[in-house]
Design an enzyme around this catalytic site. Structure first.
Site, PDB file in Angstrom:
ATOM      1  N   HIS A 118       0.674  -1.284  -0.046  1.00  0.00           N
ATOM      2  CA  HIS A 118       0.519   0.091  -0.085  1.00  0.00           C
ATOM      3  C   HIS A 118       1.256   1.203   0.634  1.00  0.00           C
ATOM      4  O   HIS A 118       1.836   1.439   0.298  1.00  0.00           O
ATOM      5  CB  HIS A 118      -1.531   0.123   1.103  1.00  0.00           C
ATOM      6  N   GLU A 155      -1.667  -0.140   8.143  1.00  0.00           N
ATOM      7  CA  GLU A 155      -0.210  -1.300   7.966  1.00  0.00           C
ATOM      8  C   GLU A 155       0.297  -0.086   6.751  1.00  0.00           C
ATOM      9  O   GLU A 155       0.876  -0.622   7.117  1.00  0.00           O
ATOM     10  CB  GLU A 155      -1.896  -1.572   7.330  1.00  0.00           C
ATOM     11  N   GLU A 292       2.014 -11.767   5.757  1.00  0.00           N
ATOM     12  CA  GLU A 292       0.974 -11.313   6.415  1.00  0.00           C
ATOM     13  C   GLU A 292       2.330 -11.096   7.692  1.00  0.00           C
ATOM     14  O   GLU A 292       1.812 -12.530   8.676  1.00  0.00           O
ATOM     15  CB  GLU A 292      -0.094 -11.669   6.530  1.00  0.00           C
TER      16      GLU A 292
END
Length: 328
Positions: A118, A155, A292
């Site tokens: 992101h 995040e 993750e």
């Protein structure tokens, strides 16, 4: 990373199975889990004073640490509202795709691309990130904003911090390190461009850093491996094997460095998950995995993810896995 958007569709239900994934990890993650069980008995290592399991990897455990204080992310949040800053953020240096200052260590001549998931500015550019791009098998949105902790720690800020710490560690080993983005662009890049950056760099390894946005009570990390995909512009068949090797090594070293357990909700306790719906993997022509690092929506995992000391351990575990893979 929340399972909404281009690289975030929920995994389809699957029957538990024993196969190559489980066998391949027999000598790696289970052994590392012994250390995790000991960790469970003695306490949580996520705080600044916690100790993580040791590793024989040549990566320095203390490299890149910046101590406590406010994250150095000035100018990188794209107008996004900031929450109180977790301690111990790494500092920013260098353009996103410029080669890192490689040294003369054992990884001299190796190229590593780090993909911080992101972008802190994505939330201010919803029209751009909602644009559809080709991911080989079909089309998906360019990118998403990612997830955050319940307290608002994004995040995108987490991934940049861990990625910068990894850069320091890997450069000390002699690797040339390139980023897909370093908070130095207003949004993106899209998932197809993220894959292309690794391909164009002829990277020896690419790791996309994320944190999940699952339900409370779901804890632990998992590494996402590319499925064998051959459709349209996607052909992962040449990279499936080496990507699995890279992912297994990262999983084992992540357990040892952080004390975190493999996910209790994805991967059947292996810490590994195989997916064919992620553009960043489908379009890659070089060994690549996602990790993750934990679940931002679980309070216990969030306490780790917002700790600068724990993020240093996470960076070390991922980096040691990369070093192990590149040294063979």
């Amino acid at each position: 990373m929340s399972y909404v958007g281009p690289d975030f569709d929920p995994p389809q239900p699957r029957r538990p199975r024993r196969g190559p994934m489980t066998v391949a990890l027999a000598a790696l993650v289970p052994g590392a889990l012994v250390g995790w069980l000991v960790w469970q008995a003695v306490g949580d290592p996520g705080g600044p004073s916690g100790a993580a399991g040791s590793s024989a990897s040549p990566v320095s455990p203390s490299a890149g640490a910046t101590g406590s204080g406010t994250p150095s992310v000035s100018g990188t949040d794209g107008g996004q509202r900031r929450s109180p800053s977790p301690s111990g953020s790494a500092t920013r240096s260098g353009p996103s795709t410029a080669g890192g200052a490689a040294g003369s260590g054992p990884l001299k001549g190796k190229v590593v691309v780090i993909d911080p998931g992101h972008n802190p500015g994505n939330s201010e550019h919803t029209a751009e990130i909602n644009r559809k791009v080709n991911i080989g098998t079909n089309s998906k949105e360019c990118d998403t904003t990612g997830t955050s902790t319940n307290a608002g720690y994004a995040e995108a800020r987490f991934t940049l911090d861990v990625a910068r710490r990894m850069r320091t560690l890997l450069q000390q080993e002699g690797a040339t390190v390139k980023f897909t983005q370093d908070g130095d662009r207003p949004w993106g890049p899209c998932v197809d461009e993220r894959a292309r950056i690794g391909n164009d760099a002829h990277a020896d390894a690419v790791v996309s850093v994320h944190a999940d946005g699952s339900a409370a009570g779901n804890r632990g990390f998992h590494v996402i491996l590319p499925a064998s995909v051959h459709s349209g512009d996607a052909d992962t068949r040449p990279i499936v094997g080496p990507s699995r090797d890279l992912g297994e090594r990262i999983a084992g070293n992540f357990v040892r460095a952080t004390g975190s357990a493999p996910s209790n909700y994805i991967g059947g306790g292996t810490g590994l998950d195989v997916r064919g719906d992620l553009g960043g993997l489908n379009l890659s022509t070089v060994p690549k995995v996602f990790i993750e690092c934990g679940n931002m929506r679980d309070s216990k995992d969030a306490a780790l993810l917002t700790s600068g000391a724990w993020r240093q351990k996470a960076a070390r575990g991922i980096s040691e896995g990369i070093v192990s893979f590149l040294r063979g």
